[in-house]
Write a protein that holds these residues in place. Sequence first.
Motif, mmCIF file in Angstrom:
data_model
loop_
_atom_site.group_PDB
_atom_site.id
_atom_site.type_symbol
_atom_site.label_atom_id
_atom_site.label_comp_id
_atom_site.label_asym_id
_atom_site.label_seq_id
_atom_site.Cartn_x
_atom_site.Cartn_y
_atom_site.Cartn_z
ATOM 1 N N SER A 162 0.660 -1.036 -0.016
ATOM 2 C CA SER A 162 -0.045 0.050 -0.059
ATOM 3 C C SER A 162 0.783 1.239 0.146
ATOM 4 N N ILE A 163 1.838 1.128 0.842
ATOM 5 C CA ILE A 163 2.827 2.316 1.025
ATOM 6 C C ILE A 163 3.571 2.451 -0.274
ATOM 7 N N ALA A 164 4.411 1.564 -0.741
ATOM 8 C CA ALA A 164 5.309 1.618 -1.855
ATOM 9 C C ALA A 164 4.415 1.756 -3.192
ATOM 10 N N PHE A 165 3.058 1.131 -3.350
ATOM 11 C CA PHE A 165 2.457 1.362 -4.354
ATOM 12 C C PHE A 165 1.953 2.906 -4.590
ATOM 13 N N ALA A 166 1.676 3.469 -3.492
ATOM 14 C CA ALA A 166 1.255 5.046 -3.468
ATOM 15 C C ALA A 166 2.369 5.799 -3.809
ATOM 16 N N ALA A 167 3.679 5.469 -3.579
ATOM 17 C CA ALA A 167 4.678 6.283 -4.005
ATOM 18 C C ALA A 167 5.043 5.860 -5.596
ATOM 19 N N GLU A 168 4.953 4.597 -5.961
ATOM 20 C CA GLU A 168 4.876 4.176 -7.451
ATOM 21 C C GLU A 168 4.047 5.040 -8.208
ATOM 22 N N SER A 169 2.806 5.142 -7.766
ATOM 23 C CA SER A 169 1.549 5.542 -8.619
ATOM 24 C C SER A 169 2.014 7.364 -8.534
ATOM 25 N N ALA A 170 2.374 7.809 -7.377
ATOM 26 C CA ALA A 170 2.918 9.222 -7.455
ATOM 27 C C ALA A 170 3.873 9.628 -8.491
ATOM 28 N N ALA A 180 1.399 5.467 -18.110
ATOM 29 C CA ALA A 180 -0.072 5.202 -17.797
ATOM 30 C C ALA A 180 -0.094 3.862 -16.862
ATOM 31 N N GLN A 181 -1.030 3.893 -15.949
ATOM 32 C CA GLN A 181 -0.949 2.917 -14.961
ATOM 33 C C GLN A 181 -2.192 2.129 -15.178
ATOM 34 N N LEU A 182 -2.191 0.519 -15.179
ATOM 35 C CA LEU A 182 -3.181 -0.132 -15.028
ATOM 36 C C LEU A 182 -3.321 -0.873 -13.569
ATOM 37 N N VAL A 183 -4.498 -0.866 -12.828
ATOM 38 C CA VAL A 183 -4.486 -1.290 -11.549
ATOM 39 C C VAL A 183 -5.235 -2.527 -11.510
ATOM 40 N N ILE A 184 -4.776 -3.617 -11.116
ATOM 41 C CA ILE A 184 -5.608 -4.946 -11.201
ATOM 42 C C ILE A 184 -5.933 -5.411 -9.653
ATOM 43 N N PRO A 185 -7.138 -5.078 -9.482
ATOM 44 C CA PRO A 185 -7.436 -5.270 -7.928
ATOM 45 C C PRO A 185 -7.478 -7.042 -8.044
ATOM 46 N N GLY A 186 -7.043 -7.552 -6.781
ATOM 47 C CA GLY A 186 -7.060 -9.007 -6.572
ATOM 48 C C GLY A 186 -6.048 -9.657 -7.974
#
Length: 221
Positions: free
Chosen positions: A153-161, A178-184
């Motif tokens: 959660s913390i690292a993906f937030a930084a990567e997303s930023a 661009a970013q693709l978010v894959i839930p699950g």
Amino acid sequence: MSSIAIVGAGPGLGAAVARRFGREGYDVALVARDRTRLDALAGGLAGEGITARGFAADVRRPEELAGVLEEAAGVLGPFEVLQYSPVPHRDFMRPVLETGHRDLVGPVEFSVYGPVAAVRQVLPGMRRLGHGTILFVNGGTAAVPHPERAGTSIAFAAESAYAHLLHERLADEGIHVAQLVIPGAIVAGHPRKDPAVLAESLWGMHRNRHGFRHYADDLDS
């Protein structure tokens, strides 16, 4: 000839993306830690008529990753597309109240240092080409943090930023981020999260070049 570098290539999504871009004539650099598995994957793709080469590197060693991408570009030419999509380690997913500062070293190396090193290595080549695409693939905690998965959660937030900053900064240079978010989990046969379906989505993101964040499925799925 166009080429794509897939960082975190494996037999699921990485192979599917290699096939999808390979059908369009792209040469493929497969980057992951396990040389034996990379060679097997590249050999299988070659049997399908796709030019693919394996390059072994650990994304938690940024200098190593940058060096391998430099080597790969020397073989396949400058990359028009970079996909950063390694699968996080299970031990990154500790509950937040059990997560100390040292527990965040691995996730940050994986999701921040790795992509920054990869982007900085391939970006000069994209600028020389005058265009390019950088694709980030993340789990659902990139969009909605989960208290039982603090590291990602913390690292993906930084990567997303970081990815969003690149999206804003590089658009005027003809480089789409661009970013693709894959839930699950990625699930074979799933109507939206099958590897081939996700690969088609990533191809569409590259070709259509609209927006930053895209979702493979509903976040509550």
